[in-house]
Scaffold this motif. Structure first.
Motif, PDB file in Angstrom:
ATOM      1  N   SER A  79       0.812  -1.214   0.000  1.00 54.30           N
ATOM      2  CA  SER A  79       0.000   0.000   0.000  1.00 54.30           C
ATOM      3  C   SER A  79       0.846   1.265   0.000  1.00 54.30           C
ATOM      4  O   SER A  79       1.892   1.326   0.646  1.00 54.30           O
ATOM      5  N   LEU A 110      -4.342  -2.826  -9.218  1.00 52.58           N
ATOM      6  CA  LEU A 110      -4.521  -1.774  -8.219  1.00 52.58           C
ATOM      7  C   LEU A 110      -5.975  -1.705  -7.799  1.00 52.58           C
ATOM      8  O   LEU A 110      -6.889  -1.989  -8.579  1.00 52.58           O
ATOM      9  N   ASP A 111      -6.208  -1.288  -6.544  1.00 49.71           N
ATOM     10  CA  ASP A 111      -7.554  -0.933  -6.108  1.00 49.71           C
ATOM     11  C   ASP A 111      -7.461  -0.079  -4.852  1.00 49.71           C
ATOM     12  O   ASP A 111      -6.371   0.269  -4.404  1.00 49.71           O
ATOM     13  N   GLY A 112      -8.610   0.261  -4.288  1.00 52.24           N
ATOM     14  CA  GLY A 112      -8.651   1.075  -3.079  1.00 52.24           C
ATOM     15  C   GLY A 112      -9.850   1.999  -3.080  1.00 52.24           C
ATOM     16  O   GLY A 112     -10.313   2.438  -4.137  1.00 52.24           O
ATOM     17  N   ILE A 115     -10.155   5.334  -5.232  1.00 52.87           N
ATOM     18  CA  ILE A 115      -9.301   5.191  -6.408  1.00 52.87           C
ATOM     19  C   ILE A 115     -10.185   4.868  -7.610  1.00 52.87           C
ATOM     20  O   ILE A 115     -11.017   3.959  -7.548  1.00 52.87           O
ATOM     21  N   ILE A 118      -8.760   3.489 -13.240  1.00 51.21           N
ATOM     22  CA  ILE A 118      -7.496   2.756 -13.278  1.00 51.21           C
ATOM     23  C   ILE A 118      -7.293   2.171 -14.672  1.00 51.21           C
ATOM     24  O   ILE A 118      -8.161   1.488 -15.208  1.00 51.21           O
ATOM     25  N   VAL A 156      -7.199   9.879  -7.793  1.00 46.68           N
ATOM     26  CA  VAL A 156      -7.436   9.845  -6.352  1.00 46.68           C
ATOM     27  C   VAL A 156      -8.451  10.927  -6.020  1.00 46.68           C
ATOM     28  O   VAL A 156      -8.255  12.098  -6.360  1.00 46.68           O
ATOM     29  N   THR A 161      -5.870   9.373   0.865  1.00 49.33           N
ATOM     30  CA  THR A 161      -6.329   8.103   0.283  1.00 49.33           C
ATOM     31  C   THR A 161      -5.206   7.065   0.275  1.00 49.33           C
ATOM     32  O   THR A 161      -4.041   7.399   0.106  1.00 49.33           O
ATOM     33  N   LEU A 163      -3.725   3.680  -1.633  1.00 48.93           N
ATOM     34  CA  LEU A 163      -3.716   2.877  -2.859  1.00 48.93           C
ATOM     35  C   LEU A 163      -3.185   1.487  -2.523  1.00 48.93           C
ATOM     36  O   LEU A 163      -2.113   1.352  -1.932  1.00 48.93           O
TER      37      LEU A 163
END
Length: 205
Positions: A79, A110-112, A115, A118, A156, A161, A163
């Motif tokens: 992260s 990737l995620d979050g 976010i 992408i 973002v 935040t 990631l």
């Protein structure tokens, strides 16, 4: 799992961003080297120097690689914490320098929360990696000197935040990351306008 101190820019300025590894540190034999990255499927060489500006084994006695060995099902999350709102690119070099887990594949994505948008590009890869790009997920063999160079672009939504960088399956090391903030077009235009005004003032003076 290890969380770093605050990361700095290439110019030495503080970013407020920290890195949480979420995996295990790999010794020197598992880290990629410049020599191992010569076998480009696209005919390119010197991936470490071209993209990151240095040999990725420099400055870390353990080799500078993080891998998922020892975590459940070979999956782990790395992260980047406390990102500010905006658009970013993240370039990542993944691969192994030794013959551990040959025949396995690793995928990266990737995620979050917060976010969005992408996208991913497979910039380069070794001939033996069999690398593929499916949407924003890159998959390939990352062992015995095989590697993949990936660039993600993402937005973002808000300051603070996190990631998450996901690695699934296999034993692919994450050797190096380069995070770049993409300036907004309006900001760039204002910068050019300010320069134009400055030039006008100098001419009148």
């Amino acid at each position: 799992s290890y969380t770093s101190g605050t990361l700095v820019t290439t110019g030495g300025g503080s970013t407020g961003i920290t890195l949480t590894t979420g995996g295990l540190c790999c010794g020197g034999p598992g880290a990629m080297t410049d020599a191992a990255a010569k076998g480009s499927a696209l005919g390119q060489d010197n991936k470490f120097y071209d993209v990151f500006g240095q040999d990725m084994t420099t400055g870390n006695p353990m080799g500078g690689a993080i891998n998922p060995i020892g975590s459940a099902n070979g999956n782990f999350t790395m992260s980047l914490n406390n990102l500010s709102a905006g658009t970013y690119t993240l370039t990542m070099l993944v691969g192994r320098g030794n013959n551990y887990g040959a025949g396995n594949t690793s995928s990266f994505s990737l995620d979050g929360a917060g976010i969005s948008n992408i996208s991913a590009s497979l910039d380069d890869y070794s001939t033996g990696s069999g690398a593929t790009l499916n949407g924003a997920t890159v998959t390939g063999n990352t062992h015995t000197g095989d590697w993949m160079l990936i660039t993600y672009t993402f937005d973002v939504a808000a300051d603070g935040t996190r990631l998450d960088i996901q690695s699934q399956g296999g034993t692919g090391n994450i050797n190096a990351l380069a995070l770049t903030s993409v300036p907004e077009p309006a900001t760039a235009s204002l910068g050019l306008l300010g320069l134009g005004v400055l030039l006008m003032r100098r001419r009148r003076a």
